[in-house]
Write a protein that holds these residues in place. Sequence first.
Motif, PDB file in Angstrom:
ATOM      1  N   VAL A 107       0.837  -1.186   0.000  1.00 41.52           N
ATOM      2  CA  VAL A 107       0.000   0.000   0.000  1.00 41.52           C
ATOM      3  C   VAL A 107       0.882   1.251   0.000  1.00 41.52           C
ATOM      4  O   VAL A 107       1.949   1.285   0.618  1.00 41.52           O
ATOM      5  N   LEU A 108       0.450   2.287  -0.706  1.00 41.09           N
ATOM      6  CA  LEU A 108       1.255   3.501  -0.868  1.00 41.09           C
ATOM      7  C   LEU A 108       1.127   4.376   0.371  1.00 41.09           C
ATOM      8  O   LEU A 108       0.175   5.137   0.530  1.00 41.09           O
ATOM      9  N   GLU A 109       2.122   4.272   1.240  1.00 41.88           N
ATOM     10  CA  GLU A 109       2.239   5.130   2.410  1.00 41.88           C
ATOM     11  C   GLU A 109       3.477   5.999   2.212  1.00 41.88           C
ATOM     12  O   GLU A 109       4.608   5.496   2.259  1.00 41.88           O
ATOM     13  N   PRO A 110       3.319   7.279   1.953  1.00 43.47           N
ATOM     14  CA  PRO A 110       4.471   8.144   1.665  1.00 43.47           C
ATOM     15  C   PRO A 110       5.609   8.055   2.669  1.00 43.47           C
ATOM     16  O   PRO A 110       6.781   8.018   2.256  1.00 43.47           O
ATOM     17  N   SER A 169       0.932   8.155  -8.235  1.00 46.60           N
ATOM     18  CA  SER A 169       1.763   7.976  -7.034  1.00 46.60           C
ATOM     19  C   SER A 169       2.521   9.261  -6.704  1.00 46.60           C
ATOM     20  O   SER A 169       2.672   9.617  -5.525  1.00 46.60           O
ATOM     21  N   ALA A 170       3.001   9.966  -7.731  1.00 47.84           N
ATOM     22  CA  ALA A 170       3.721  11.213  -7.500  1.00 47.84           C
ATOM     23  C   ALA A 170       2.832  12.252  -6.827  1.00 47.84           C
ATOM     24  O   ALA A 170       3.259  12.958  -5.896  1.00 47.84           O
ATOM     25  N   ALA A 171       1.583  12.359  -7.298  1.00 49.97           N
ATOM     26  CA  ALA A 171       0.665  13.328  -6.704  1.00 49.97           C
ATOM     27  C   ALA A 171       0.388  12.989  -5.244  1.00 49.97           C
ATOM     28  O   ALA A 171       0.310  13.878  -4.389  1.00 49.97           O
ATOM     29  N   VAL A 172       0.239  11.702  -4.939  1.00 49.12           N
ATOM     30  CA  VAL A 172       0.011  11.283  -3.546  1.00 49.12           C
ATOM     31  C   VAL A 172       1.228  11.611  -2.691  1.00 49.12           C
ATOM     32  O   VAL A 172       1.108  12.112  -1.568  1.00 49.12           O
ATOM     33  N   MET A 173       2.420  11.331  -3.208  1.00 49.25           N
ATOM     34  CA  MET A 173       3.649  11.595  -2.445  1.00 49.25           C
ATOM     35  C   MET A 173       3.817  13.070  -2.128  1.00 49.25           C
ATOM     36  O   MET A 173       4.373  13.436  -1.087  1.00 49.25           O
ATOM     37  N   THR A 177       0.299  13.187   1.828  1.00 46.62           N
ATOM     38  CA  THR A 177       1.381  12.458   2.496  1.00 46.62           C
ATOM     39  C   THR A 177       0.933  11.647   3.706  1.00 46.62           C
ATOM     40  O   THR A 177       1.686  10.795   4.175  1.00 46.62           O
ATOM     41  N   HIS A 178      -0.244  11.896   4.216  1.00 45.50           N
ATOM     42  CA  HIS A 178      -0.691  11.192   5.419  1.00 45.50           C
ATOM     43  C   HIS A 178      -1.826  10.208   5.110  1.00 45.50           C
ATOM     44  O   HIS A 178      -2.719   9.987   5.922  1.00 45.50           O
ATOM     45  N   THR A 179      -1.790   9.623   3.930  1.00 44.32           N
ATOM     46  CA  THR A 179      -2.820   8.668   3.524  1.00 44.32           C
ATOM     47  C   THR A 179      -2.182   7.327   3.185  1.00 44.32           C
ATOM     48  O   THR A 179      -0.974   7.229   2.976  1.00 44.32           O
ATOM     49  N   ALA A 180      -3.013   6.308   3.139  1.00 50.02           N
ATOM     50  CA  ALA A 180      -2.614   4.983   2.655  1.00 50.02           C
ATOM     51  C   ALA A 180      -3.445   4.712   1.402  1.00 50.02           C
ATOM     52  O   ALA A 180      -4.648   4.472   1.486  1.00 50.02           O
ATOM     53  N   THR A 181      -2.818   4.783   0.243  1.00 50.28           N
ATOM     54  CA  THR A 181      -3.526   4.758  -1.036  1.00 50.28           C
ATOM     55  C   THR A 181      -3.282   3.447  -1.762  1.00 50.28           C
ATOM     56  O   THR A 181      -2.160   2.945  -1.791  1.00 50.28           O
ATOM     57  N   ALA A 182      -4.340   2.919  -2.370  1.00 52.04           N
ATOM     58  CA  ALA A 182      -4.219   1.695  -3.163  1.00 52.04           C
ATOM     59  C   ALA A 182      -5.279   1.709  -4.255  1.00 52.04           C
ATOM     60  O   ALA A 182      -6.335   2.324  -4.110  1.00 52.04           O
ATOM     61  N   GLY A 183      -4.997   1.027  -5.361  1.00 48.00           N
ATOM     62  CA  GLY A 183      -5.970   0.898  -6.435  1.00 48.00           C
ATOM     63  C   GLY A 183      -5.412   1.291  -7.784  1.00 48.00           C
ATOM     64  O   GLY A 183      -4.431   2.050  -7.873  1.00 48.00           O
ATOM     65  N   ALA A 184      -6.046   0.790  -8.829  1.00 49.01           N
ATOM     66  CA  ALA A 184      -5.632   1.079 -10.202  1.00 49.01           C
ATOM     67  C   ALA A 184      -6.247   2.368 -10.732  1.00 49.01           C
ATOM     68  O   ALA A 184      -6.084   2.688 -11.910  1.00 49.01           O
ATOM     69  N   SER A 185      -6.926   3.113  -9.871  1.00 43.29           N
ATOM     70  CA  SER A 185      -7.677   4.278 -10.342  1.00 43.29           C
ATOM     71  C   SER A 185      -6.796   5.329 -10.996  1.00 43.29           C
ATOM     72  O   SER A 185      -7.192   5.965 -11.979  1.00 43.29           O
TER      73      SER A 185
END
Length: 287
Positions: A107-110, A169-173, A177-185
Amino acid sequence: MNPQPPASTCYRHPDRTTGLACTRCGRAACTECLRPAAVGQHCVDCLAQGRTDIRPVTPTAPASTARSVPYVTYVLIAINVAVFAVTASQAHSIADNHLSRLFFDWVLEPPAVAHGQWGRVVGAGFLHYGPLHLAVNMFALYILGRDTEAVLGRARFLAVYLTSLLGGSAAVMLLATHTATAGASGAIYGLFGAMTVILLRLRQSPTQMLILIVINLIISVSLPGISLWGHLGGLLAGTLAACGILFLPQWLHARTRESVVRTGWAAVAGIAVVALALIGVGAAALS
């Protein structure tokens, strides 16, 4: 009819360079000589032949049919489903698959990326929170992927998809920064943008696609737990990548097939590198 490799210029207008080709006969053609088809686009000669050809249908499919099968789309769907199956098996639950070890690792956790776990920026794009999340995204990938892959070709379609994933992923990073992101969206939003560019290149109205994008963005804002920044980052990266493939060679007056192909690939690679650099910037800010 045996498909011919695309040339650098339209087969009917030798003075016009193009990065598009008929998905039936394979000949390069400009937007004036292409018409939308159920899969991809056909040149005007193939359309005329289809109207006049009265030979009986045989059980053997022509080579062009096999050429248009969206194998990359199917493989991407299969990978997403397989990853979901692994997470559900590890969690012993379909609904709570996010409790699995694989989900925890990908999961994408910055902050985790900032500590060196860079695999999350790609792995998160193949994770989904429950079967509904998976089903919605895979349906969208199936609908968008078939036509986008038919127009761009398998390799360029995959490049646009992965570049869109990195853009999300770059936009999330940088911005979530304080989220846990997942998915092909994020990658799928990139396909929304790519399909809009394709319609513009074919001189078709993008209105319906733009309406779909707006509706989905409104949903992203309205519902809790949806990564708006991941969606926007993927949309931007996919749009720019498709522009680089379909418009940049024309803007730079590329004259040969090699220069058209090289320019498109360079544009996609450049966008991917920028996305990776922004991920690095985000990671550095958190470390």
